[in-house]
Design a protein around this motif. Structure first.
Motif, PDB file in Angstrom:
ATOM      1  N   GLY A 177       0.773  -1.231   0.000  1.00 43.63           N
ATOM      2  CA  GLY A 177       0.000   0.000   0.000  1.00 43.63           C
ATOM      3  C   GLY A 177       0.801   1.277   0.000  1.00 43.63           C
ATOM      4  O   GLY A 177       0.243   2.362  -0.180  1.00 43.63           O
ATOM      5  N   LYS A 178       2.144   1.201   0.179  1.00 41.58           N
ATOM      6  CA  LYS A 178       2.966   2.409   0.175  1.00 41.58           C
ATOM      7  C   LYS A 178       3.733   2.514  -1.140  1.00 41.58           C
ATOM      8  O   LYS A 178       4.463   1.592  -1.506  1.00 41.58           O
ATOM      9  N   PRO A 179       3.600   3.655  -1.847  1.00 45.50           N
ATOM     10  CA  PRO A 179       4.291   3.803  -3.132  1.00 45.50           C
ATOM     11  C   PRO A 179       5.711   4.355  -2.985  1.00 45.50           C
ATOM     12  O   PRO A 179       6.004   5.143  -2.077  1.00 45.50           O
ATOM     13  N   TYR A 180       6.584   3.935  -3.882  1.00 44.20           N
ATOM     14  CA  TYR A 180       7.952   4.433  -3.987  1.00 44.20           C
ATOM     15  C   TYR A 180       8.244   4.694  -5.466  1.00 44.20           C
ATOM     16  O   TYR A 180       7.846   3.920  -6.336  1.00 44.20           O
ATOM     17  N   ARG A 181       8.957   5.781  -5.733  1.00 40.40           N
ATOM     18  CA  ARG A 181       9.395   6.059  -7.108  1.00 40.40           C
ATOM     19  C   ARG A 181      10.834   5.604  -7.256  1.00 40.40           C
ATOM     20  O   ARG A 181      11.713   6.058  -6.530  1.00 40.40           O
ATOM     21  N   PHE A 182      11.091   4.697  -8.214  1.00 37.40           N
ATOM     22  CA  PHE A 182      12.444   4.162  -8.408  1.00 37.40           C
ATOM     23  C   PHE A 182      13.070   4.583  -9.733  1.00 37.40           C
ATOM     24  O   PHE A 182      14.254   4.345  -9.953  1.00 37.40           O
ATOM     25  N   LEU A 183      12.295   5.211 -10.597  1.00 39.98           N
ATOM     26  CA  LEU A 183      12.799   5.566 -11.929  1.00 39.98           C
ATOM     27  C   LEU A 183      12.328   6.948 -12.306  1.00 39.98           C
ATOM     28  O   LEU A 183      11.126   7.229 -12.324  1.00 39.98           O
ATOM     29  N   GLY A 184      13.289   7.831 -12.606  1.00 37.15           N
ATOM     30  CA  GLY A 184      12.962   9.139 -13.138  1.00 37.15           C
ATOM     31  C   GLY A 184      12.393  10.097 -12.115  1.00 37.15           C
ATOM     32  O   GLY A 184      12.231   9.783 -10.927  1.00 37.15           O
ATOM     33  N   LYS A 185      12.090  11.278 -12.611  1.00 34.56           N
ATOM     34  CA  LYS A 185      11.498  12.330 -11.800  1.00 34.56           C
ATOM     35  C   LYS A 185      10.642  13.186 -12.723  1.00 34.56           C
ATOM     36  O   LYS A 185      11.025  13.424 -13.870  1.00 34.56           O
ATOM     37  N   PRO A 186       9.475  13.627 -12.275  1.00 35.20           N
ATOM     38  CA  PRO A 186       8.661  14.482 -13.150  1.00 35.20           C
ATOM     39  C   PRO A 186       9.447  15.692 -13.638  1.00 35.20           C
ATOM     40  O   PRO A 186      10.203  16.310 -12.881  1.00 35.20           O
ATOM     41  N   GLY A 187       9.311  16.003 -14.914  1.00 31.24           N
ATOM     42  CA  GLY A 187      10.043  17.117 -15.492  1.00 31.24           C
ATOM     43  C   GLY A 187       9.364  18.440 -15.246  1.00 31.24           C
ATOM     44  O   GLY A 187       8.293  18.523 -14.632  1.00 31.24           O
ATOM     45  N   VAL A 188       9.994  19.486 -15.706  1.00 33.51           N
ATOM     46  CA  VAL A 188       9.486  20.845 -15.570  1.00 33.51           C
ATOM     47  C   VAL A 188       8.959  21.284 -16.925  1.00 33.51           C
ATOM     48  O   VAL A 188       9.723  21.355 -17.895  1.00 33.51           O
ATOM     49  N   ASN A 189       7.681  21.578 -17.011  1.00 32.10           N
ATOM     50  CA  ASN A 189       7.077  22.059 -18.252  1.00 32.10           C
ATOM     51  C   ASN A 189       6.622  23.499 -18.058  1.00 32.10           C
ATOM     52  O   ASN A 189       5.676  23.769 -17.311  1.00 32.10           O
ATOM     53  N   TYR A 190       7.325  24.417 -18.703  1.00 36.45           N
ATOM     54  CA  TYR A 190       6.986  25.825 -18.583  1.00 36.45           C
ATOM     55  C   TYR A 190       5.656  26.116 -19.271  1.00 36.45           C
ATOM     56  O   TYR A 190       5.322  25.510 -20.293  1.00 36.45           O
ATOM     57  N   ARG A 191       4.903  27.052 -18.723  1.00 39.07           N
ATOM     58  CA  ARG A 191       3.613  27.417 -19.298  1.00 39.07           C
ATOM     59  C   ARG A 191       3.823  28.512 -20.343  1.00 39.07           C
ATOM     60  O   ARG A 191       4.426  29.546 -20.064  1.00 39.07           O
ATOM     61  N   THR A 192       3.321  28.268 -21.531  1.00 37.61           N
ATOM     62  CA  THR A 192       3.508  29.215 -22.625  1.00 37.61           C
ATOM     63  C   THR A 192       2.660  30.459 -22.413  1.00 37.61           C
ATOM     64  O   THR A 192       1.474  30.386 -22.077  1.00 37.61           O
ATOM     65  N   TRP A 193       3.289  31.617 -22.620  1.00 32.23           N
ATOM     66  CA  TRP A 193       2.563  32.886 -22.582  1.00 32.23           C
ATOM     67  C   TRP A 193       2.571  33.512 -23.971  1.00 32.23           C
ATOM     68  O   TRP A 193       1.531  33.753 -24.563  1.00 32.23           O
ATOM     69  N   LEU A 194       3.764  33.739 -24.492  1.00 29.11           N
ATOM     70  CA  LEU A 194       3.931  34.193 -25.878  1.00 29.11           C
ATOM     71  C   LEU A 194       4.643  33.077 -26.617  1.00 29.11           C
ATOM     72  O   LEU A 194       5.833  32.850 -26.401  1.00 29.11           O
ATOM     73  N   PRO A 195       3.945  32.329 -27.480  1.00 31.64           N
ATOM     74  CA  PRO A 195       4.546  31.124 -28.066  1.00 31.64           C
ATOM     75  C   PRO A 195       5.754  31.434 -28.941  1.00 31.64           C
ATOM     76  O   PRO A 195       5.755  32.409 -29.704  1.00 31.64           O
ATOM     77  N   ALA A 196       6.794  30.592 -28.804  1.00 31.66           N
ATOM     78  CA  ALA A 196       7.887  30.594 -29.778  1.00 31.66           C
ATOM     79  C   ALA A 196       7.437  29.785 -30.988  1.00 31.66           C
ATOM     80  O   ALA A 196       6.379  29.130 -30.969  1.00 31.66           O
ATOM     81  N   ALA A 197       8.238  29.781 -32.053  1.00 34.50           N
ATOM     82  CA  ALA A 197       7.820  29.173 -33.314  1.00 34.50           C
ATOM     83  C   ALA A 197       7.735  27.650 -33.247  1.00 34.50           C
ATOM     84  O   ALA A 197       7.081  27.032 -34.087  1.00 34.50           O
ATOM     85  N   ASP A 198       8.409  27.026 -32.261  1.00 36.91           N
ATOM     86  CA  ASP A 198       8.293  25.576 -32.150  1.00 36.91           C
ATOM     87  C   ASP A 198       6.929  25.164 -31.620  1.00 36.91           C
ATOM     88  O   ASP A 198       6.558  23.991 -31.688  1.00 36.91           O
TER      89      ASP A 198
END
Length: 811
Positions: free
Chosen positions: A67-88
């Protein structure tokens, strides 16, 4: 299952002696320049997993124990919030000029009515919308904001080279140099940003190489609190084909192993784009525990940027449960360049269909909670930043083992002189489902072969150079192999095409093949032929009309002809001759040289005329700039001429062989006089107050030419030992940086283990202590061990030069 668990644990034990436990970055999934996932931190849970370019390619693994969770692989990434979009993310138009404007060009009131209008991004690469080919560009982007947002603001910027950025007339960022990718730069816009009209004004100066400009604005990401405890990592080990971790997760121990079975003795396995993620869980208290496992694979593995939309499938195939994702647009082979990820073809996640297995697709935000809550329901079929989820409910047990297969079908791999070529494995007519099924059925035998190969490679390197050297070779293997793509040419020849990673993105660069070659000469010379065949074809068809060898075949993955802006005539001609001779020596046959005799004869003629005292030109160390009368480049020419003489001898041309070997020997005698600087040999013939590594001399020993007496090697090695810094021997007297592949070649000049180890130890220190956490860089600073440039390149295959010297036939 129990029998396979026993085999898996035995496999782990077998390869422990063939591993190292420290790396600047850890290879997880390594197949080719696009299908490539790494951990950039010592602890697998400390950072998101990434593509070798540094862009997040997220894998997340969690286990729930009672019943107890553990994370063993990876880490959530950082996704910046778009305000003024770049061309990509979204196309936009901007005003621009390539002619110097007035001094107030950056102000809001400046009139840019006379400027041209173009779509971003601007640059000189294939993936730009507006070509910019001059030295400078000035861009003004007008935009409106209906409201001002709270929180930190980031300038999203991709520029090549020097940049200055203004918002409404105020400078907000300035940098000398280039970024090569989108960077998020925190900026304070509180006093300059307007509700309503705004102008983002940017000047970029292209000082050399590529050109790029694109920009937008982003907001600070909303980071959800991580409520899952990271597992305690006990160990990490890296061998040639595997990276293995052990974690403590409550009352159980979890062994996690990533195996990319790219055994270069087997072309089918080299080409098969399927990696194994093996997970074994064992109770440490002798009791059974309730266990659930979750592996989440991001659809971002199949896009270049996270703004691209994907479509997904979930299906079953002959006992496999399969998830599939790929971009909606499928722009096959439409982009070329360095800092790019694949955005065509399809990502696959597969595992055996059995009780307790559930696969489903969610958004990134929903993935974790879907596992924790036990709601294994697909909530998305298409969109952006999706997650391919695999849950395995093992029930109550004291041990279990499962394997996740991770694969990628790129459909078409490269374009070769205007013809799109499929990956090698598709020559059999099979599809990706068949490849996944074969990987599953052959798992036990493949893992056994990998363990045996890892041990063989390590022991051979250990015998040649000791423990530190063997660990360097183990680190280098997967990186070097996976910087290539294996295809078959329209002429039915093998092509093993490199990407010049984190440099300029060239495909099949000859002076990248040259340092990479020792690994492939050792374990499969056919792959080295695959690295040379395209260059021979380029010349022999008349597509490359010059009397010396080309530098490259294009920009990856487009191989339609050289795109590097300048030739390296002595460098590349010498490289091709030397490597062809090395193939003949390794195979004890001149058959390959016979096929290309006329071309080799043309190139050696050029070296005889122009090679001994080189004119002002670039060599493989082009980052150091042009150099005339380069003594090390002269050695390459001498080795190239001697190589042709050797090839003549093994192809039945005894008179020609004597003629060219005499020429090489006379040149060597002249070289010793002209380069002599007393206690060492100079960097250039005309300046005795300089020095350089003479790494090209190594072929005199490897190929047994014996053109230079022992005193030459001894004098150079004695001098080198006095010039070392903490993290290595500098490349030459001009700077304190070095190239680690060349240091290994230079060390191989030594006839005794002690001198070899003295030069190799600082390179091992760099690899295990550098603060630059990226896939192994071959260009670093010897004073502080930091990366100067380059990463994930194939040239670390050159680390195997000492083993090659020991294994090369003597006759």
């Amino acid at each position: 299952m129990r029998a396979f668990l026993v085999f898996f644990l035995v496999f782990v034990c077998e390869i422990l002696s063939a591993q190292t436990d420290k790396a600047p970055a850890y290879p997880l999934v390594t197949h080719d320049p696009y299908f490539s996932i790494w951990s950039f931190s010592d602890t697998l849970t400390s950072s998101p997993t990434k593509h070798w370019t540094g862009t997040d390619h997220p894998l997340i693994g969690m286990i729930e124990v009672d019943g107890k969770p553990y994370r063993f692989l990876g880490k959530p990434g950082v996704n910046y919030r778009t305000w003024l979009p770049a061309a990509d993310e979204q196309e936009y138009e901007a005003k621009y000029t390539e002619n110097a404007p007035g001094t107030d060009w950056m102000s809001s009131s400046f009139s840019d009515a006379g400027w041209r209008t173009g779509k971003a991004p601007f640059g000189d690469q294939s993936n730009v919308n507006t070509k910019w080919l001059s030295r400078d560009i000035w861009m003004r982007r007008h935009f409106k904001l209906n409201e001002l947002k709270e929180g930190k603001v980031f300038l999203k910027l991709n520029h090549d080279d020097n940049v200055e950025v203004y918002l409404n007339g105020k400078m907000i960022h300035e940098k000398k140099g280039w970024s090569s990718k989108y960077l998020y730069i925190p900026v304070d816009l509180s006093s300059v940003l307007n509700k309503g009209d705004n102008v983002l004004a940017i000047h970029v100066e292209n000082t050399g190489g590529g050109a790029m400009l694109d920009a937008g604005l982003s907001l600070e990401p909303l980071i959800e609190k991580d409520i899952v405890e990271p597992a305690q990592q006990i160990s990490v080990k890296v061998s040639a084909t595997a990276t293995s971790y052990t974690f403590k997760t409550g009352a159980v121990e979890l062994d996690l192993q990533f195996v990319s079975p790219i055994l270069i003795e087997d072309l089918e396995l080299v080409s098969r784009p399927v990696s194994y993620i093996n997970i074994a869980v064992t109770s440490k208290d002798g009791k059974a525990h309730k266990l659930r496992l979750h592996v989440a694979v991001s659809s971002n593995l199949s896009v270049n940027t996270i703004s691209q939309e994907v479509e997904t499938e979930n299906y079953h195939y002959q006992g496999l449960s399969v998830l599939k994702a790929g971009t909606r647009s499928q722009q096959v082979l439409q982009k070329k360049g360095d800092d790019l990820r694949i955005d065509w073809g399809y990502l696959y996640v597969a595992t055996s269909s059995m009780t307790g297995v559930k696969q489903y697709i969610t958004t990134s935000a929903e993935s974790r909670n879907s596992f924790l809550s036990g709601t294994y329901v697909s909530t998305a079929k298409s969109g952006r930043d999706l997650i391919l989820n695999t849950v395995i409910d093992a029930g109550i047990t004291s041990q279990f083992q499962r394997t996740i297969l991770l694969g990628y079908d790129d459909l078409y791999a490269v374009q070769y002189f205007s013809q799109n070529l499929k990956p090698w494995w598709r020559n059999s007519g099979s599809g990706m489902n068949e490849q996944l099924l074969a990987a599953s059925k052959e798992q036990a035998s493949v893992l056994k072969r990998c363990a045996a190969f890892d041990e063989k490679l390590y022991q051979e390197a250990f015998s040649s150079g000791g423990t530190e050297y063997a660990k360097l070779c183990a680190l280098a293997y997967r990186q070097s192999v996976a910087a290539h793509k294996l295809v078959k040419s329209p002429q039915q020849e093998i092509l093993f095409l490199s990407k010049e990673n984190y440099s300029n993105g060239s495909i099949n660069t000859v002076d990248v093949t040259y340092p990479s070659a020792p690994l492939f000469l050792l374990y499969n010379p056919e792959l080295l032929k695959g690295m040379l065949n395209g260059i021979f074809y380029f010349s022999e068809t008349g597509k490359w009309p010059k009397p010396f060898a080309a530098h490259d075949l294009g920009t990856y993955p487009i191989a339609n002809g050289q795109t590097y802006p300048e030739d390296m005539p002595v460098e590349e001609s010498g490289n091709m001759l030397i490597l062809t001779a090395a193939i003949a020596k390794r195979e004890q046959s001149g058959a390959y040289a016979k096929k290309h005799w006329n071309t080799l004869t043309q190139w050696v003629g050029f070296l005889v005329r122009e090679g001994f005292d080189p004119a002002n030109q670039l060599c493989t160390d082009d980052f150091a700039g042009h150099l005339a009368r380069n003594a090390n480049l002269s050695v390459k020419a001498i080795m190239g001429i001697a190589s042709y003489a050797y090839l003549a001898s093994v192809t039945g041309h005894a008179d020609i062989s004597k003629q060219y070997m005499d020429t090489a020997r006379n040149m060597a005698e002249r070289w010793m006089q002209m380069a002599d600087a007393g206690d060492h040999y100079a960097l250039t013939f005309d300046n005795k107050n300089t020095w350089s590594q003479k790494y090209n001399l190594v072929w005199d020993k490897v190929l047994g030419f014996n053109l230079f007496p022992g005193e030459v090697f001894n004098k150079e090695l004695s001098y080198y030992k006095t010039m070392q810094n903490a993290f290595g021997l500098p490349l030459d007297s001009r700077r304190t940086y070095t190239k680690s592949d060349w240091v290994i070649w230079t060390a191989t000049l030594a006839d005794n283990r002690e001198d070899f180890s003295i030069l190799v130890h600082p390179i091992f220190k760099f690899a295990t202590e550098t603060s630059s956490r990226v896939p192994l860089s071959d260009w670093h600073e010897t004073l502080d061990g930091k990366q100067v440039g380059f990463q994930a390149r194939s040239v670390v295959g050159g680390y195997f030069m000492r083993v090659l010297r020991d294994k090369m036939p003597r006759n």
